[in-house]
Design an enzyme around this catalytic site. Structure first.
Site, PDB file in Angstrom:
ATOM      1  N   ASP A 374       0.870  -1.182   0.000  1.00 36.83           N
ATOM      2  CA  ASP A 374       0.000   0.000   0.000  1.00 36.83           C
ATOM      3  C   ASP A 374       0.907   1.231   0.000  1.00 36.83           C
ATOM      4  O   ASP A 374       0.712   2.165   0.770  1.00 36.83           O
ATOM      5  CB  ASP A 374      -0.919  -0.006   1.221  1.00 36.83           C
ATOM      6  CG  ASP A 374      -2.060   0.994   1.103  1.00 36.83           C
ATOM      7  OD1 ASP A 374      -2.251   1.559   0.009  1.00 36.83           O
ATOM      8  OD2 ASP A 374      -2.748   1.222   2.115  1.00 36.83           O
ATOM      9  N   ASP A 393       2.041   2.064   8.267  1.00 32.60           N
ATOM     10  CA  ASP A 393       0.868   1.318   7.798  1.00 32.60           C
ATOM     11  C   ASP A 393       1.226   0.163   6.870  1.00 32.60           C
ATOM     12  O   ASP A 393       0.957   0.178   5.669  1.00 32.60           O
ATOM     13  CB  ASP A 393      -0.132   2.243   7.118  1.00 32.60           C
ATOM     14  CG  ASP A 393      -1.524   1.615   7.055  1.00 32.60           C
ATOM     15  OD1 ASP A 393      -1.651   0.448   7.484  1.00 32.60           O
ATOM     16  OD2 ASP A 393      -2.469   2.274   6.609  1.00 32.60           O
TER      17      ASP A 393
END
Length: 479
Positions: A374, A393
């Site tokens: 991501d 993240d």
């Protein structure tokens, strides 16, 4: 009050209901959880208790199921004394309290209480413009607590020795339902952090971000705590924690990644906590103000980090493997087994055209490595000199196709910098087929509306299904 929905009716309590109320409130199975088995009601004392004046607005109601009265509820507007009793701060908000019981044990554990509560939520919002609803169940009543949680209530505080019950002061929970931010309720998150992590005192907490199935909070201006609430919360955070531990052990870089200090992972709840990585998130606007030298240094930082991470021996975390192509094939089967027949011909044509492309491409046959998966601007942190200082993240990370970490770097959008940026990084990264990386990015982008529909199916979120279908039409008629 008179609310009717399918089998459930909620109506105002009347005098003719008191004989049935007496039956319920002399049943020890009911009194064990509501009122106490030491209560000795008569018809007269019961009437007096349930008709006494209230400080503010109160609704006393009977709950019916298929025209059969099965329970009682009362909903009341909070007033000064109750705010103090509940340890609930008084503000300008409109807050109601509620309590209820199902008096017919044969109707327990059938989801009726949950449906009743949701109808009351709707009534209080529509008719009273309420901001929140609270209640205080006994801690030793797990069946009721589960029902309240299914309805949307969240625990926000312990209430020790809160209510006298059968001669003993019982511990209770204070539970709250909010109409504005219930899923991200900071009071509920504060409670969870202090409950699961001994000696951690929350002095300040604020929401800093949220995704489809997770929320991130800044706590005490020092820690980031993330909670996941989708169906894969246990597996997702267990994997993310394992990858953080692996990277912090094996990477040799000045680029910081989260170092997990607090974790609680279960089927019901998953939380990760780590010290905030300081920096400024990369944006196209910031990039456009950088000198050419700064831009090139940043691109080299990114290429260097990816090259090192992609080159790690991932044997120790091989269980974190993700097969993107196989996942899509399985999601296609799910579509066929669920809503496919309800789709329009245009939607079906889009899906079938994509599947033909998927089966024909060779881009999924390339190198597998540990990827962030991501890797977008809003996960990249810069220091004061516009050098890469942190990456956050890694929730979607795993052993996957090498190309996947270049998807967002190649994307032309308001949030990302653009294709030229990604191509430059690919050239600096080296030993990779740039055209295949671009093809991979294009395939993933084409799959996006289908992926959105599938997410809605898996998580029972109709709005995602509708958004995905609309996106197919937008793309079909964009010319």
């Amino acid at each position: 009050m008179n609310i009717v929905e399918n089998e459930i009716c909620i109506r105002t309590l009347i005098d003719d209901d008191f004989p049935l109320m007496l039956k319920w409130l002399t049943d020890e199975r009911v009194l064990e959880f509501y009122g106490g088995r030491d209560k000795k009601y008569t018809l007269e004392s019961l009437k007096k208790h349930y008709t006494e004046p209230w400080e503010d607005e109160v609704f006393r109601v009977i709950i019916e199921y298929n025209n059969v009265p099965i329970g009682y509820g009362q909903i009341y507007k909070m007033y000064d004394e109750l705010y103090t009793d509940y340890h609930y701060p008084k503000t300008d908000e409109i807050v109601y309290g509620m309590d209820q019981f199902i008096g017919e044990p044969n109707y327990w554990s059938k989801g009726i209480g949950t449906r009743y509560i949701k109808l009351i939520f709707e009534f209080l919002k529509k008719e009273r413009n309420a901001n929140a609803v609270i209640l205080d169940p006994h801690k030793n009543n797990p069946r009721a607590i589960r029902a309240y949680q299914k309805s949307g209530f969240r625990i926000i505080e312990d209430l020790p020795e809160h209510e006298l019950h059968e001669g003993k002061k019982e511990d209770c929970y204070l539970m709250e339902y909010r109409y504005d931010d219930n899923a991200t309720n900071v009071k509920a998150m504060k409670y969870l952090i202090e409950h699961y992590f001994d000696n951690f005192k929350v002095d300040s907490i604020e929401i800093i971000g949220s995704g489809y199935d997770s929320v991130a909070y800044l706590v005490n201006n020092e820690y980031i705590f993330k909670t996941k609430f989708s169906t894969n919360k246990k597996k997702g955070y267990a994997k993310e924690k394992a990858i953080y531990n692996f990277l912090n052990t094996n990477l040799e870089t000045n680029v910081k990644i989260p170092n997990i200090e607090y974790s609680y992972i279960s089927d019901e709840l998953s939380i990760l906590g780590y010290k905030e990585i300081k920096g400024t998130f990369l944006t196209p606007e910031i990039y456009s103000t950088m000198s050419e030298e700064e831009q090139n240094l940043l691109k080299r930082d990114i290429a260097s980090f990816l090259r090192q991470m992609h080159g790690l021996d991932y044997t120790d975390i091989s269980e974190c493997t993700i097969d993107n192509k196989q996942n899509v094939l399985e999601e296609y089967i799910l579509l066929r087994e669920t809503i496919y027949n309800d789709l329009t011909d245009i939607e079906k044509d889009y899906i079938e055209s994509f599947m033909e492309r998927l089966n024909a491409t060779t881009v999924f046959e390339g190198k597998k490595c540990l990827c962030h998966n991501d890797f977008s601007c809003n996960h990249l942190l810069l220091d004061g000199n516009n050098r890469l200082t942190g990456i956050i993240d890694f929730g979607d990370s795993g052993i996957i196709d090498e190309y996947c970490d270049f998807i967002y770097l190649l994307e032309d959008s308001e949030e990302e910098i653009g294709t030229n940026f990604g191509e430059d990084i690919l050239r600096m990264y080296g030993n990779i087929d740039i055209e295949k990386a671009k093809e991979y990015q294009d395939i993933v982008e084409e799959y996006y509306p289908i992926e959105t529909i599938v997410y809605g199916i898996k998580n029972i979120k109709q709005e995602f299904i509708e958004n995905g279908r609309k996106e197919i039409y937008k793309r079909t008629y964009k010319d």
